[in-house]
Design an enzyme around this catalytic site. Structure first.
Site, PDB file in Angstrom:
ATOM      1  N   SER A 111       0.842  -1.194   0.000  1.00  0.00           N
ATOM      2  CA  SER A 111       0.000   0.000   0.000  1.00  0.00           C
ATOM      3  C   SER A 111       0.885   1.254   0.000  1.00  0.00           C
ATOM      4  CB  SER A 111      -0.964  -0.058   1.193  1.00  0.00           C
ATOM      5  OG  SER A 111      -2.007   0.870   1.062  1.00  0.00           O
ATOM      6  N   GLU A 248     -10.067  -6.309  -3.724  1.00  0.00           N
ATOM      7  CA  GLU A 248      -9.515  -5.285  -2.833  1.00  0.00           C
ATOM      8  C   GLU A 248      -9.866  -3.876  -3.287  1.00  0.00           C
ATOM      9  OE1 GLU A 248      -5.671  -3.573  -2.997  1.00  0.00           O
ATOM     10  OE2 GLU A 248      -4.825  -5.386  -3.897  1.00  0.00           O
ATOM     11  N   HIS A 275      -7.064  -6.265   0.312  1.00  0.00           N
ATOM     12  CA  HIS A 275      -5.899  -5.389   0.266  1.00  0.00           C
ATOM     13  C   HIS A 275      -4.689  -6.059   0.918  1.00  0.00           C
ATOM     14  CE1 HIS A 275      -3.954  -1.621  -0.401  1.00  0.00           C
ATOM     15  NE2 HIS A 275      -3.857  -1.288   0.871  1.00  0.00           N
TER      16      HIS A 275
END
EC number: 3.4.11.5
Length: 303
Positions: A111, A248, A275
Protein backbone atom coordinates in the site's frame (compact mmCIF):
# COMPACT_ATOMS: atom_id res chain seq x y z
CA UNK A 1 23.89 -10.57 9.94
CA UNK A 2 22.39 -10.00 13.39
CA UNK A 3 18.98 -11.61 13.87
CA UNK A 4 16.05 -10.21 15.79
CA UNK A 5 15.53 -6.63 16.89
CA UNK A 6 17.93 -3.74 16.42
CA UNK A 7 17.12 -0.14 17.32
CA UNK A 8 18.56 2.25 14.75
CA UNK A 9 19.46 5.80 15.71
CA UNK A 10 18.77 8.06 12.75
CA UNK A 11 20.93 11.06 11.90
CA UNK A 12 18.02 13.26 13.06
CA UNK A 13 18.25 11.71 16.56
CA UNK A 14 15.03 9.67 16.39
CA UNK A 15 15.04 5.89 16.80
CA UNK A 16 13.53 3.22 14.57
CA UNK A 17 12.66 -0.34 15.59
CA UNK A 18 13.98 -2.86 13.06
CA UNK A 19 13.85 -6.64 12.95
CA UNK A 20 15.70 -9.20 10.84
CA UNK A 21 14.59 -12.80 10.24
CA UNK A 22 16.28 -15.49 8.14
CA UNK A 23 19.87 -16.13 7.11
CA UNK A 24 19.84 -16.36 3.30
CA UNK A 25 21.97 -14.43 0.84
CA UNK A 26 18.82 -12.88 -0.68
CA UNK A 27 17.90 -9.74 1.24
CA UNK A 28 14.36 -8.34 1.30
CA UNK A 29 13.57 -5.00 2.96
CA UNK A 30 9.89 -4.53 3.80
CA UNK A 31 7.97 -1.25 3.93
CA UNK A 32 4.62 -1.25 5.72
CA UNK A 33 1.53 0.67 4.71
CA UNK A 34 -0.71 3.26 6.28
CA UNK A 35 1.15 5.44 6.44
CA UNK A 36 1.16 4.92 10.17
CA UNK A 37 0.68 1.15 10.03
CA UNK A 38 3.34 -1.25 11.27
CA UNK A 39 5.57 -4.19 10.42
CA UNK A 40 3.40 -7.07 11.66
CA UNK A 41 2.31 -8.63 8.38
CA UNK A 42 5.98 -9.04 7.44
CA UNK A 43 6.82 -11.11 10.51
CA UNK A 44 6.37 -14.53 8.85
CA UNK A 45 7.85 -13.68 5.44
CA UNK A 46 11.17 -15.48 6.01
CA UNK A 47 9.29 -18.54 7.26
CA UNK A 48 6.79 -18.54 4.39
CA UNK A 49 9.47 -18.07 1.74
CA UNK A 50 11.45 -20.91 3.32
CA UNK A 51 8.40 -23.13 2.73
CA UNK A 52 8.70 -22.16 -0.94
CA UNK A 53 12.31 -23.34 -0.98
CA UNK A 54 14.00 -19.94 -0.67
CA UNK A 55 16.34 -18.81 2.10
CA UNK A 56 15.69 -15.07 2.37
CA UNK A 57 16.91 -12.62 4.99
CA UNK A 58 13.90 -10.42 5.67
CA UNK A 59 14.34 -6.96 7.18
CA UNK A 60 11.40 -4.95 8.48
CA UNK A 61 10.99 -1.74 10.45
CA UNK A 62 8.37 0.59 11.81
CA UNK A 63 8.56 3.94 10.09
CA UNK A 64 8.97 7.08 12.16
CA UNK A 65 5.80 7.71 14.16
CA UNK A 66 4.67 4.08 13.97
CA UNK A 67 4.18 1.48 16.73
CA UNK A 68 7.62 0.51 18.16
CA UNK A 69 9.57 3.42 16.66
CA UNK A 70 9.84 6.94 18.04
CA UNK A 71 6.70 9.02 17.76
CA UNK A 72 7.45 12.72 17.34
CA UNK A 73 5.10 15.37 18.68
CA UNK A 74 3.30 16.04 15.41
CA UNK A 75 1.12 18.65 17.12
CA UNK A 76 4.16 20.91 16.79
CA UNK A 77 3.75 22.46 13.31
CA UNK A 78 7.50 22.61 12.75
CA UNK A 79 7.87 18.88 13.43
CA UNK A 80 4.85 18.02 11.29
CA UNK A 81 6.12 20.15 8.41
CA UNK A 82 9.55 18.50 8.56
CA UNK A 83 8.63 14.85 9.03
CA UNK A 84 5.15 14.36 7.56
CA UNK A 85 6.36 14.57 3.97
CA UNK A 86 6.93 12.22 1.05
CA UNK A 87 10.59 13.25 0.93
CA UNK A 88 11.18 12.45 4.58
CA UNK A 89 9.79 8.91 4.39
CA UNK A 90 11.58 8.22 1.10
CA UNK A 91 14.94 9.32 2.44
CA UNK A 92 14.26 7.39 5.65
CA UNK A 93 14.20 4.20 3.54
CA UNK A 94 17.62 5.06 2.13
CA UNK A 95 19.03 5.79 5.59
CA UNK A 96 17.68 2.47 6.90
CA UNK A 97 19.30 0.71 3.93
CA UNK A 98 22.64 2.30 4.71
CA UNK A 99 22.50 1.56 8.42
CA UNK A 100 21.52 -2.06 7.82
CA UNK A 101 24.33 -2.40 5.27
CA UNK A 102 22.14 -3.51 2.40
CA UNK A 103 22.91 -3.26 -1.31
CA UNK A 104 21.79 -5.17 -4.41
CA UNK A 105 18.66 -6.07 -2.44
CA UNK A 106 14.91 -6.45 -3.00
CA UNK A 107 12.45 -3.86 -1.75
CA UNK A 108 8.81 -4.71 -1.08
CA UNK A 109 6.13 -2.26 -0.02
CA UNK A 110 2.50 -2.77 0.87
CA UNK A 111 0.00 0.00 0.00
CA UNK A 112 1.68 3.24 1.14
CA UNK A 113 4.87 1.17 1.29
CA UNK A 114 4.30 0.43 -2.41
CA UNK A 115 4.34 4.16 -3.09
CA UNK A 116 7.67 4.36 -1.30
CA UNK A 117 8.96 1.47 -3.44
CA UNK A 118 8.06 3.37 -6.61
CA UNK A 119 9.73 6.56 -5.37
CA UNK A 120 12.78 4.67 -4.13
CA UNK A 121 13.17 2.82 -7.43
CA UNK A 122 13.11 6.15 -9.23
CA UNK A 123 15.58 7.96 -6.95
CA UNK A 124 17.81 5.21 -5.53
CA UNK A 125 17.24 2.39 -8.02
CA UNK A 126 20.96 1.65 -8.39
CA UNK A 127 20.79 -0.22 -5.07
CA UNK A 128 17.92 -2.51 -6.07
CA UNK A 129 18.05 -6.00 -7.52
CA UNK A 130 14.26 -6.04 -7.73
CA UNK A 131 11.16 -4.14 -6.63
CA UNK A 132 7.84 -5.53 -5.38
CA UNK A 133 4.80 -3.24 -5.41
CA UNK A 134 2.13 -4.87 -3.28
CA UNK A 135 -1.34 -3.37 -3.64
CA UNK A 136 -0.43 0.17 -4.63
CA UNK A 137 -1.30 2.29 -7.64
CA UNK A 138 0.79 4.96 -9.35
CA UNK A 139 -1.84 7.68 -8.90
CA UNK A 140 -4.62 8.44 -6.44
CA UNK A 141 -7.34 9.47 -8.91
CA UNK A 142 -7.91 5.96 -10.21
CA UNK A 143 -7.93 4.66 -6.64
CA UNK A 144 -10.63 7.13 -5.63
CA UNK A 145 -12.76 6.15 -8.62
CA UNK A 146 -12.40 2.50 -7.66
CA UNK A 147 -13.16 2.85 -3.95
CA UNK A 148 -16.27 4.87 -4.78
CA UNK A 149 -17.40 2.04 -7.02
CA UNK A 150 -16.52 -0.53 -4.34
CA UNK A 151 -18.59 1.37 -1.82
CA UNK A 152 -21.56 1.66 -4.16
CA UNK A 153 -21.39 -2.06 -4.99
CA UNK A 154 -21.02 -3.19 -1.38
CA UNK A 155 -23.51 -0.98 0.46
CA UNK A 156 -27.14 0.01 0.00
CA UNK A 157 -27.74 3.34 -1.72
CA UNK A 158 -28.93 4.99 1.50
CA UNK A 159 -25.77 3.88 3.32
CA UNK A 160 -23.53 5.44 0.67
CA UNK A 161 -25.56 8.64 0.82
CA UNK A 162 -25.24 8.72 4.60
CA UNK A 163 -21.46 8.25 4.40
CA UNK A 164 -21.19 11.13 1.92
CA UNK A 165 -23.24 13.35 4.25
CA UNK A 166 -20.93 12.57 7.15
CA UNK A 167 -17.86 13.25 5.01
CA UNK A 168 -19.27 16.58 3.87
CA UNK A 169 -19.74 17.55 7.54
CA UNK A 170 -16.37 16.09 8.60
CA UNK A 171 -18.33 13.85 10.97
CA UNK A 172 -16.02 10.84 10.82
CA UNK A 173 -16.59 9.80 14.45
CA UNK A 174 -20.24 9.12 13.70
CA UNK A 175 -21.04 5.61 14.99
CA UNK A 176 -23.19 4.62 12.02
CA UNK A 177 -20.56 5.92 9.60
CA UNK A 178 -17.84 3.86 11.28
CA UNK A 179 -20.02 0.74 11.13
CA UNK A 180 -20.19 1.11 7.37
CA UNK A 181 -16.39 1.55 7.28
CA UNK A 182 -16.06 -1.71 9.25
CA UNK A 183 -18.22 -3.50 6.68
CA UNK A 184 -16.06 -2.23 3.84
CA UNK A 185 -12.83 -3.09 5.65
CA UNK A 186 -14.03 -6.65 6.26
CA UNK A 187 -14.91 -7.08 2.60
CA UNK A 188 -12.00 -5.39 0.84
CA UNK A 189 -9.12 -4.62 3.21
CA UNK A 190 -8.74 -7.26 5.95
CA UNK A 191 -10.90 -10.11 4.73
CA UNK A 192 -9.43 -12.73 7.07
CA UNK A 193 -8.81 -10.54 10.16
CA UNK A 194 -6.53 -13.07 11.91
CA UNK A 195 -6.33 -12.86 15.71
CA UNK A 196 -2.54 -13.16 15.55
CA UNK A 197 -2.16 -9.48 14.65
CA UNK A 198 -5.12 -8.09 16.60
CA UNK A 199 -4.57 -5.81 19.59
CA UNK A 200 -6.51 -4.59 22.59
CA UNK A 201 -5.98 -1.03 21.41
CA UNK A 202 -5.37 0.52 18.01
CA UNK A 203 -1.74 0.47 16.91
CA UNK A 204 -2.28 2.89 14.03
CA UNK A 205 -0.18 6.04 14.16
CA UNK A 206 -3.23 8.24 13.69
CA UNK A 207 -1.42 11.58 13.21
CA UNK A 208 0.60 10.09 10.35
CA UNK A 209 -2.37 8.29 8.79
CA UNK A 210 -4.63 11.33 9.03
CA UNK A 211 -2.00 13.61 7.50
CA UNK A 212 -1.62 11.46 4.38
CA UNK A 213 -4.81 9.42 4.03
CA UNK A 214 -7.60 10.83 6.16
CA UNK A 215 -10.05 9.03 8.45
CA UNK A 216 -10.25 5.68 6.65
CA UNK A 217 -9.38 3.74 3.50
CA UNK A 218 -12.48 4.92 1.65
CA UNK A 219 -11.87 8.65 1.71
CA UNK A 220 -8.77 10.66 0.78
CA UNK A 221 -8.43 14.03 2.50
CA UNK A 222 -4.68 14.16 3.15
CA UNK A 223 -1.45 14.48 1.21
CA UNK A 224 -2.07 11.31 -0.77
CA UNK A 225 -4.44 13.44 -2.86
CA UNK A 226 -1.23 14.60 -4.55
CA UNK A 227 0.05 11.09 -5.35
CA UNK A 228 0.71 10.67 -9.07
CA UNK A 229 3.82 9.22 -10.70
CA UNK A 230 2.17 7.96 -13.89
CA UNK A 231 4.56 10.02 -15.98
CA UNK A 232 7.62 8.58 -14.20
CA UNK A 233 7.19 4.84 -13.73
CA UNK A 234 8.55 4.05 -17.19
CA UNK A 235 11.91 4.96 -15.61
CA UNK A 236 11.73 2.05 -13.14
CA UNK A 237 14.25 -0.25 -14.82
CA UNK A 238 14.86 -3.16 -12.42
CA UNK A 239 12.74 -6.35 -12.45
CA UNK A 240 9.44 -5.46 -10.80
CA UNK A 241 6.64 -7.57 -9.38
CA UNK A 242 3.21 -5.97 -9.09
CA UNK A 243 0.93 -8.03 -6.85
CA UNK A 244 -2.73 -7.22 -6.15
CA UNK A 245 -5.63 -8.96 -4.46
CA UNK A 246 -8.59 -9.79 -6.68
CA UNK A 247 -11.11 -8.43 -4.18
CA UNK A 248 -9.51 -5.29 -2.83
CA UNK A 249 -9.59 -1.50 -2.82
CA UNK A 250 -6.88 -0.97 -5.44
CA UNK A 251 -8.02 -1.16 -9.10
CA UNK A 252 -6.54 -4.07 -11.02
CA UNK A 253 -7.03 -2.11 -14.25
CA UNK A 254 -4.42 0.33 -12.97
CA UNK A 255 -2.10 -2.53 -12.07
CA UNK A 256 -2.38 -3.85 -15.63
CA UNK A 257 -1.46 -0.46 -17.07
CA UNK A 258 1.47 -0.17 -14.65
CA UNK A 259 2.74 -3.60 -15.70
CA UNK A 260 2.63 -2.50 -19.33
CA UNK A 261 4.42 0.80 -18.58
CA UNK A 262 7.24 -0.39 -16.30
CA UNK A 263 9.76 -1.95 -18.72
CA UNK A 264 10.43 -5.18 -16.80
CA UNK A 265 7.29 -5.77 -14.78
CA UNK A 266 5.23 -8.85 -14.00
CA UNK A 267 1.66 -8.62 -12.70
CA UNK A 268 0.18 -11.33 -10.47
CA UNK A 269 -3.15 -11.38 -8.66
CA UNK A 270 -4.34 -13.28 -5.60
CA UNK A 271 -7.77 -14.95 -5.71
CA UNK A 272 -10.00 -14.20 -2.70
CA UNK A 273 -7.44 -11.64 -1.59
CA UNK A 274 -8.32 -8.25 -0.21
CA UNK A 275 -5.90 -5.39 0.27
CA UNK A 276 -3.81 -7.50 2.68
CA UNK A 277 -3.72 -10.54 0.43
CA UNK A 278 -0.51 -11.88 2.00
CA UNK A 279 -2.83 -12.80 4.87
CA UNK A 280 -6.06 -13.54 3.01
CA UNK A 281 -4.52 -16.12 0.68
CA UNK A 282 -0.96 -16.71 1.86
CA UNK A 283 -0.14 -19.82 -0.23
CA UNK A 284 -0.79 -18.02 -3.53
CA UNK A 285 0.79 -14.73 -2.45
CA UNK A 286 4.03 -16.37 -1.33
CA UNK A 287 4.21 -18.64 -4.37
CA UNK A 288 4.05 -15.54 -6.59
CA UNK A 289 6.70 -13.76 -4.50
CA UNK A 290 9.02 -16.77 -4.35
CA UNK A 291 8.72 -17.35 -8.10
CA UNK A 292 9.70 -13.75 -8.77
CA UNK A 293 12.70 -13.82 -6.44
CA UNK A 294 13.87 -17.17 -7.79
CA UNK A 295 13.47 -16.07 -11.41
CA UNK A 296 15.52 -12.92 -10.86
CA UNK A 297 18.17 -14.83 -8.89
CA UNK A 298 18.55 -17.49 -11.58
CA UNK A 299 18.45 -15.07 -14.51
CA UNK A 300 15.13 -16.47 -15.73
CA UNK A 301 12.94 -13.44 -15.07
CA UNK A 302 10.55 -12.49 -17.81
CA UNK A 303 7.44 -10.43 -17.74
Amino acid sequence: MKQGTTILTLDNGYHLWTNTQGTGDIHLLCLHGGPGGNHEYWENFAQELKKQGLDVTVHMYDQLGSFYSDQPDYSDPKIADKYLTYDYFLDEVEEVRQKLGLDNFYLIGQSWGGALVQMYALKYGQHLKGAIISSMVDNIDEYVTNINKVREDALPEEAVAYMKECEAKNDYDNERYQKYVDVLNAGYVDRKQPPAISHLISTMATPVYNAFQGDNEFVITGKLKEWDVRDQIHNITMPTLITFGEHETMPIATAKRMAETIPHARLVTTPNGGHHHMIDNAPVYFKHLADFLNDVETGNFNE
